[in-house]
Write a protein that holds these residues in place. Structure first.
Motif, PDB file in Angstrom:
ATOM      1  N   LEU A 189      -1.663  -7.139   3.490  1.00 55.64           N
ATOM      2  CA  LEU A 189      -0.837  -8.317   2.687  1.00 55.64           C
ATOM      3  C   LEU A 189      -1.438  -8.499   1.480  1.00 55.64           C
ATOM      4  CD1 LEU A 189       1.522 -10.039   3.629  1.00 55.64           C
ATOM      5  CD2 LEU A 189      -0.138 -11.944   4.207  1.00 55.64           C
ATOM      6  N   LEU A 190      -0.602  -8.537   0.369  1.00 53.32           N
ATOM      7  CA  LEU A 190      -0.991  -8.822  -1.039  1.00 53.32           C
ATOM      8  C   LEU A 190      -0.168 -10.215  -1.257  1.00 53.32           C
ATOM      9  CD1 LEU A 190      -1.770  -8.223  -3.909  1.00 53.32           C
ATOM     10  CD2 LEU A 190       0.450  -7.099  -4.147  1.00 53.32           C
ATOM     11  N   ILE A 191      -1.178 -11.097  -1.902  1.00 55.66           N
ATOM     12  CA  ILE A 191      -0.661 -12.473  -2.079  1.00 55.66           C
ATOM     13  C   ILE A 191      -0.952 -12.689  -3.819  1.00 55.66           C
ATOM     14  CG2 ILE A 191      -1.058 -14.852  -1.618  1.00 55.66           C
ATOM     15  CD1 ILE A 191      -1.909 -14.222   1.105  1.00 55.66           C
ATOM     16  N   PRO A 192      -0.024 -12.641  -4.485  1.00 51.85           N
ATOM     17  CA  PRO A 192      -0.127 -12.541  -5.812  1.00 51.85           C
ATOM     18  C   PRO A 192      -0.082 -13.978  -6.636  1.00 51.85           C
ATOM     19  CG  PRO A 192       1.995 -11.727  -5.278  1.00 51.85           C
ATOM     20  CD  PRO A 192       1.178 -11.900  -4.194  1.00 51.85           C
ATOM     21  N   HIS A 193      -0.594 -14.022  -7.655  1.00 54.86           N
ATOM     22  CA  HIS A 193      -0.122 -15.279  -8.674  1.00 54.86           C
ATOM     23  C   HIS A 193       1.396 -15.011  -8.648  1.00 54.86           C
ATOM     24  CE1 HIS A 193      -0.226 -18.101 -11.462  1.00 54.86           C
ATOM     25  NE2 HIS A 193       0.233 -17.120 -12.657  1.00 54.86           N
ATOM     26  N   GLN A 194       2.036 -16.060  -8.676  1.00 55.68           N
ATOM     27  CA  GLN A 194       3.306 -16.143  -8.768  1.00 55.68           C
ATOM     28  C   GLN A 194       3.904 -16.763  -9.943  1.00 55.68           C
ATOM     29  OE1 GLN A 194       5.405 -15.493  -5.554  1.00 55.68           O
ATOM     30  NE2 GLN A 194       3.348 -15.030  -5.002  1.00 55.68           N
ATOM     31  N   ALA A 195       3.627 -15.720 -11.054  1.00 57.52           N
ATOM     32  CA  ALA A 195       4.105 -15.961 -12.263  1.00 57.52           C
ATOM     33  C   ALA A 195       5.201 -15.240 -12.833  1.00 57.52           C
ATOM     34  CB  ALA A 195       3.005 -15.478 -13.313  1.00 57.52           C
ATOM     35  N   ASN A 196       5.462 -14.137 -12.258  1.00 61.35           N
ATOM     36  CA  ASN A 196       6.671 -13.375 -12.946  1.00 61.35           C
ATOM     37  C   ASN A 196       7.121 -12.152 -11.722  1.00 61.35           C
ATOM     38  OD1 ASN A 196       7.456 -10.789 -14.193  1.00 61.35           O
ATOM     39  ND2 ASN A 196       7.665 -12.197 -15.920  1.00 61.35           N
ATOM     40  N   MET A 197       8.408 -12.143 -11.168  1.00 61.34           N
ATOM     41  CA  MET A 197       8.809 -11.234 -10.415  1.00 61.34           C
ATOM     42  C   MET A 197       8.451  -9.658 -10.693  1.00 61.34           C
ATOM     43  SD  MET A 197       9.478 -11.074  -7.342  1.00 61.34           S
ATOM     44  CE  MET A 197       9.783  -9.753  -6.205  1.00 61.34           C
ATOM     45  N   ARG A 198       8.616  -9.499 -12.242  1.00 63.29           N
ATOM     46  CA  ARG A 198       8.405  -8.088 -12.667  1.00 63.29           C
ATOM     47  C   ARG A 198       6.966  -7.775 -12.462  1.00 63.29           C
ATOM     48  NH1 ARG A 198      10.222  -8.355 -18.218  1.00 63.29           N
ATOM     49  NH2 ARG A 198       9.533  -6.368 -18.419  1.00 63.29           N
ATOM     50  N   THR A 220       2.903  -4.731  -9.893  1.00 68.77           N
ATOM     51  CA  THR A 220       1.500  -4.444  -9.054  1.00 68.77           C
ATOM     52  C   THR A 220       1.404  -3.837  -7.745  1.00 68.77           C
ATOM     53  OG1 THR A 220       0.646  -6.457 -10.278  1.00 68.77           O
ATOM     54  CG2 THR A 220      -0.473  -6.022  -8.514  1.00 68.77           C
ATOM     55  N   ALA A 221       2.525  -4.365  -7.017  1.00 70.15           N
ATOM     56  CA  ALA A 221       2.750  -3.560  -5.593  1.00 70.15           C
ATOM     57  C   ALA A 221       2.975  -2.168  -5.801  1.00 70.15           C
ATOM     58  CB  ALA A 221       3.942  -4.310  -4.991  1.00 70.15           C
ATOM     59  N   LYS A 222       3.931  -1.732  -6.698  1.00 73.13           N
ATOM     60  CA  LYS A 222       4.249  -0.458  -6.987  1.00 73.13           C
ATOM     61  C   LYS A 222       2.968   0.477  -7.396  1.00 73.13           C
ATOM     62  CE  LYS A 222       7.504   2.524  -9.476  1.00 73.13           C
ATOM     63  NZ  LYS A 222       8.260   2.690 -10.511  1.00 73.13           N
ATOM     64  N   ARG A 223       2.164  -0.140  -8.053  1.00 69.28           N
ATOM     65  CA  ARG A 223       0.822   0.366  -8.459  1.00 69.28           C
ATOM     66  C   ARG A 223      -0.103   0.576  -7.316  1.00 69.28           C
ATOM     67  NH1 ARG A 223      -2.342   0.024 -13.695  1.00 69.28           N
ATOM     68  NH2 ARG A 223      -3.840   1.489 -13.380  1.00 69.28           N
ATOM     69  N   SER A 262       4.520  -1.395   0.027  1.00 65.28           N
ATOM     70  CA  SER A 262       6.217  -2.060   0.117  1.00 65.28           C
ATOM     71  C   SER A 262       6.531  -3.408  -0.143  1.00 65.28           C
ATOM     72  CB  SER A 262       6.692  -1.528   1.522  1.00 65.28           C
ATOM     73  OG  SER A 262       6.319  -2.292   2.547  1.00 65.28           O
ATOM     74  N   MET A 263       7.444  -4.069  -0.687  1.00 63.57           N
ATOM     75  CA  MET A 263       7.539  -5.341  -0.829  1.00 63.57           C
ATOM     76  C   MET A 263       7.538  -6.326   0.418  1.00 63.57           C
ATOM     77  SD  MET A 263       7.361  -5.665  -3.940  1.00 63.57           S
ATOM     78  CE  MET A 263       7.800  -7.206  -4.183  1.00 63.57           C
ATOM     79  N   ASP A 264       7.684  -5.739   1.695  1.00 59.98           N
ATOM     80  CA  ASP A 264       7.260  -6.540   2.885  1.00 59.98           C
ATOM     81  C   ASP A 264       6.047  -6.795   3.170  1.00 59.98           C
ATOM     82  OD1 ASP A 264       6.997  -3.844   3.686  1.00 59.98           O
ATOM     83  OD2 ASP A 264       7.473  -4.088   5.662  1.00 59.98           O
TER      84      ASP A 264
END
Length: 159
Positions: free
Chosen positions: A82-91, A96-99, A103-105
């Motif tokens: 699970l990736l829990i990112p800072h929620q600043a910007n969806m792009r 980051t997930a793509k890098r 998968s976004m799930d």
């Protein structure tokens, strides 16, 4: 208190680069320029953000930070549950997930519901993930964040 599973911090990576400070900052505040009534009446105490340039730097630095975090633990991106990112910007979150090739799930997102909750975004997202049973004992959870000054960080925990 819903957190009955102890977690273990495996690593943290903290970075700062003051040469980018003018991209995301409050120009006059803090001990060097204490807030005054007069300053509050000017634009000197408003957040300054150079969005397009900042986006590029955020994607680059966060991408490097998450890969650094994974490699520091002898892992590959596939090991991240699970990736829990800072929620600043969806792009930025998507990039980051793509890098990582995730998968976004496998990414916790609440930006669409709350907007950017600043320093609280990761704790809020973690709380939601736990309450939604998205985090399980033994899971590898990767946190990443980006902030003013310019700072960025990542951390890996085993839940």
């Amino acid at each position: 208190f819903p957190y009955t599973t102890p977690f273990r911090s495996l690593s943290t990576q903290l970075h700062a680069d003051g040469t980018y400070a003018d991209m995301l900052m409050v120009a006059r505040n803090g001990s060097k320029n204490p807030i005054t009534k007069e300053l509050m009446q000017t634009e000197a105490d408003y957040l300054v953000m150079r969005g397009n340039e900042l986006f590029k730097i955020a994607v680059k630095t966060l991408g490097e930070a998450v890969l650094e975090a994974v490699k520091a633990n002898g892992m590959t991106p596939e090991d991240v549950d699970l990736l829990i990112p800072h929620q600043a910007n969806m792009r930025i979150i998507t990039a980051t997930a793509k890098r990582l090739g995730l998968s976004m799930d496998k990414v916790v997102i609440n930006l669409d519901r709350y907007g950017n909750t600043s320093a609280a975004s990761i704790p809020i997202a973690l709380d939601e993930a736990v309450r939604e049973n998205r985090v399980h004992p033994g899971d590898i959870v990767l946190f990443e964040s980006f902030g003013g000054g310019l700072t960025w960080a990542s951390a890996v925990v085993r839940w």
